[in-house]
Design a protein around this motif. Structure first.
Motif, PDB file in Angstrom:
ATOM      1  N   HIS A   1       0.829  -1.187   0.000  1.00 16.76           N
ATOM      2  CA  HIS A   1       0.000   0.000   0.000  1.00 16.76           C
ATOM      3  C   HIS A   1       0.876   1.254   0.000  1.00 16.76           C
ATOM      4  O   HIS A   1       0.632   2.177  -0.757  1.00 16.76           O
ATOM      5  CB  HIS A   1      -0.941  -0.032   1.207  1.00 16.76           C
ATOM      6  N   GLY A   2       1.889   1.270   0.846  1.00 18.75           N
ATOM      7  CA  GLY A   2       2.780   2.433   0.926  1.00 18.75           C
ATOM      8  C   GLY A   2       3.507   2.709  -0.374  1.00 18.75           C
ATOM      9  O   GLY A   2       3.850   3.849  -0.668  1.00 18.75           O
ATOM     10  N   ALA A   3       3.730   1.688  -1.167  1.00 14.64           N
ATOM     11  CA  ALA A   3       4.411   1.851  -2.455  1.00 14.64           C
ATOM     12  C   ALA A   3       3.436   2.177  -3.578  1.00 14.64           C
ATOM     13  O   ALA A   3       3.849   2.424  -4.708  1.00 14.64           O
ATOM     14  CB  ALA A   3       5.183   0.591  -2.803  1.00 14.64           C
ATOM     15  N   GLY A   4       2.141   2.163  -3.266  1.00 15.33           N
ATOM     16  CA  GLY A   4       1.152   2.502  -4.278  1.00 15.33           C
ATOM     17  C   GLY A   4       0.750   1.352  -5.187  1.00 15.33           C
ATOM     18  O   GLY A   4       0.091   1.554  -6.190  1.00 15.33           O
TER      19      GLY A   4
ATOM     20  N   ILE B   1      -1.089  -1.406  -4.253  1.00  9.46           N
ATOM     21  CA  ILE B   1      -2.449  -1.843  -3.941  1.00  9.46           C
ATOM     22  C   ILE B   1      -3.122  -0.775  -3.080  1.00  9.46           C
ATOM     23  O   ILE B   1      -2.447   0.060  -2.476  1.00  9.46           O
ATOM     24  CB  ILE B   1      -2.483  -3.207  -3.218  1.00  9.46           C
ATOM     25  N   THR B   2      -4.426  -0.842  -3.013  1.00  8.04           N
ATOM     26  CA  THR B   2      -5.170   0.135  -2.218  1.00  8.04           C
ATOM     27  C   THR B   2      -5.120  -0.241  -0.738  1.00  8.04           C
ATOM     28  O   THR B   2      -4.815  -1.384  -0.376  1.00  8.04           O
ATOM     29  CB  THR B   2      -6.645   0.196  -2.651  1.00  8.04           C
ATOM     30  N   GLU B   3      -5.459   0.719   0.095  1.00  7.52           N
ATOM     31  CA  GLU B   3      -5.531   0.453   1.529  1.00  7.52           C
ATOM     32  C   GLU B   3      -6.566  -0.638   1.817  1.00  7.52           C
ATOM     33  O   GLU B   3      -6.350  -1.510   2.657  1.00  7.52           O
ATOM     34  CB  GLU B   3      -5.891   1.735   2.282  1.00  7.52           C
TER      35      GLU B   3
END
Length: 75
Positions: A1-4, A6-8
């Motif tokens: 998620h932090g790397a973009g 996948i979504t939260e």
């Protein structure tokens, strides 16, 4: 998620699953951190600079008041 990647919303069940597994395997976050370091050392067959970086990061995770390891009880 932090790397973009996948979504939260997509990350949440993965994180919950990892937390469940961690709770089954370890009695505390310190035990989890120690196990990770021992496993990494066995995998790399050495203690290198990266080992010290992991130890430093885990020390922060174990003690920083905003760390999930501090705010989320393992037991």
């Amino acid at each position: 998620h932090g790397a973009g990647c996948i979504t939260e919303q997509d990350a949440e069940p993965l994180v919950r699953g990892a937390l469940d597994i961690t709770r089954q395997a370890h009695g505390s976050w310190r035990e989890h951190a120690d196990g990770f370091i021992v496993g990494r050392t066995q995998w790399c067959e050495t203690i290198d600079e990266g080992s010290f970086e992991y130890v430093g990061g885990m020390a922060i995770a174990l003690h920083h008041p905003e760390s999930p390891w501090v705010t989320t009880p393992l037991r």
